[in-house]
Write an enzyme that holds these catalytic residues in place. Structure first.
Site, PDB file in Angstrom:
ATOM      1  N   ARG A   1       0.823  -1.219   0.000  1.00  0.00           N
ATOM      2  CA  ARG A   1       0.000   0.000   0.000  1.00  0.00           C
ATOM      3  C   ARG A   1       0.857   1.269   0.000  1.00  0.00           C
ATOM      4  NH1 ARG A   1      -2.021  -3.682  -1.419  1.00  0.00           N
ATOM      5  NH2 ARG A   1      -3.908  -4.715  -0.707  1.00  0.00           N
TER       6      ARG A   1
ATOM      7  N   GLU B   1      -5.700   2.240   5.943  1.00  0.00           N
ATOM      8  CA  GLU B   1      -5.397   2.081   4.518  1.00  0.00           C
ATOM      9  C   GLU B   1      -6.178   3.113   3.718  1.00  0.00           C
ATOM     10  OE1 GLU B   1      -6.589  -1.207   1.181  1.00  0.00           O
ATOM     11  OE2 GLU B   1      -5.500  -1.943   2.929  1.00  0.00           O
TER      12      GLU B   1
ATOM     13  N   SER C   1     -11.460  -1.733   2.240  1.00  0.00           N
ATOM     14  CA  SER C   1     -10.689  -2.154   3.412  1.00  0.00           C
ATOM     15  C   SER C   1     -10.183  -0.919   4.154  1.00  0.00           C
ATOM     16  CB  SER C   1      -9.518  -3.029   2.965  1.00  0.00           C
ATOM     17  OG  SER C   1      -8.779  -3.471   4.069  1.00  0.00           O
TER      18      SER C   1
END
EC number: 1.3.1.98
Length: 298
Positions: free
Chosen positions: A170, A290, A220
């Site tokens: 990420r 995230e 998410s």
């Protein structure tokens, strides 16, 4: 800033545009100025103008892994949704920043090119996917990314090769340097279409079984902490189903927060903070978001 409409009469520009229309959570305040360029040249013009006039500039992709605060965003929002061309060059695919990741994976399937199967259900844009090195089910964008054309914050055009596109979980060079993605080149492999389709069907079934696709959400919410799974920690903290305002920790997957009706960005942020605090107190684990959170409080 309202001078942008005079400065760029050929570019679609809206004032005080509600951003809840452009986010998957269906939350967020208004943009002072909302700009929708149709070409790379128009994008470059606006970026250079904002830099020269010290106007704050924010890039908006597909709004999928994003929370925009209820006070909205000052300055200019550059929405690249109109840059959607996807083309093939031998075993490579070139997709523009606003192209949907799902559409790009489908294009690869239609061309019998394998490598983007993991992306068949990720609801982001190409630009956003590169920015955060999006991934799912064991695959990441960086696995197949060959090159990218980007703009710097000053409006300078750059072509980045694979070796310059450092990526991690990420994270990417693009995010680190705040580059604006214009297009991406993916190196794929020829494969029988039915095999690609079978893999996509398998991943789609897994996604539908595990994720709360029936509600608006930002995807998410938390990164995977080392040695743990965020969803499991949240579940073991007794938070599954917990509600603040119109935001709820999903009953289907505790790693998701869904809008069960009338949620605000503040509801989302308060619930995120409560989850982080509870997991920290119970397990001494820090949950890092995230999802990207931008904008101003109301």
């Amino acid at each position: 800033m309202n001078n942008l409409q005079t400065q760029f009469p050929h570019i679609a520009i809206k004032l005080n545009e509600p951003l809840s229309k452009y986010t998957y959570t269906k939350t967020g305040g208004a943009a002072d100025v909302f700009v929708m360029p149709k070409t790379i040249e128009e994008t470059q013009e606006v970026v250079a103008y904002c830099h020269q006039n010290k106007i704050p500039l924010t890039i908006l992709g597909n709004g999928s892994n994003l929370i925009i605060k209820d006070g909205g965003i000052r300055g200019v929002i550059l929405h690249l949704d109109l840059l959607q061309t996807i083309e093939r060059n031998n075993t490579q695919i070139i997709a523009m920043s606003g192209a949907k990741l799902i559409d790009t994976a489908k294009f690869a399937l239609d061309e019998s090119l394998s490598g983007l199967e993991f992306a068949c259900g990720i609801p982001g844009s190409i630009g956003g996917a590169l920015h955060m090195n999006a991934g799912a089910y064991g695959g990441e964008i960086s696995d197949v990314l060959e090159a990218a054309t980007v703009l710097t914050q000053t409006g300078e055009l750059k072509k980045l090769k694979r070796s310059e596109l450092k990526a991690a979980y990420r994270f990417s060079t693009i995010a680190e340097k705040n580059y604006i993605v214009l297009d991406a080149t993916f190196s794929l492999a020829l494969e029988e279409k039915n095999l690609i389709q079978a893999k996509m069907d398998e991943l789609t079934a897994a996604r539908e079984a595990k994720q709360p696709l029936e509600y608006p959400s930002c995807g998410s919410v938390f990164k995977r902490p080392p040695g743990h799974f965020a969803g499991k920690l949240i579940q073991d903290s007794g938070l599954q189903g917990h509600i603040i305002g119109g935001a709820q920790v999903s009953l289907k997957h505790a790693g998701f927060i869904v809008n069960i009706g009338g949620a605000t960005a503040t509801d989302y942020m308060n619930l995120i903070a409560y989850v982080q605090q509870t997991v920290r107190e119970k397990f001494d684990v820090e949950l890092e978001t995230e999802v990207k959170i931008i904008g101003e409080d109301k």
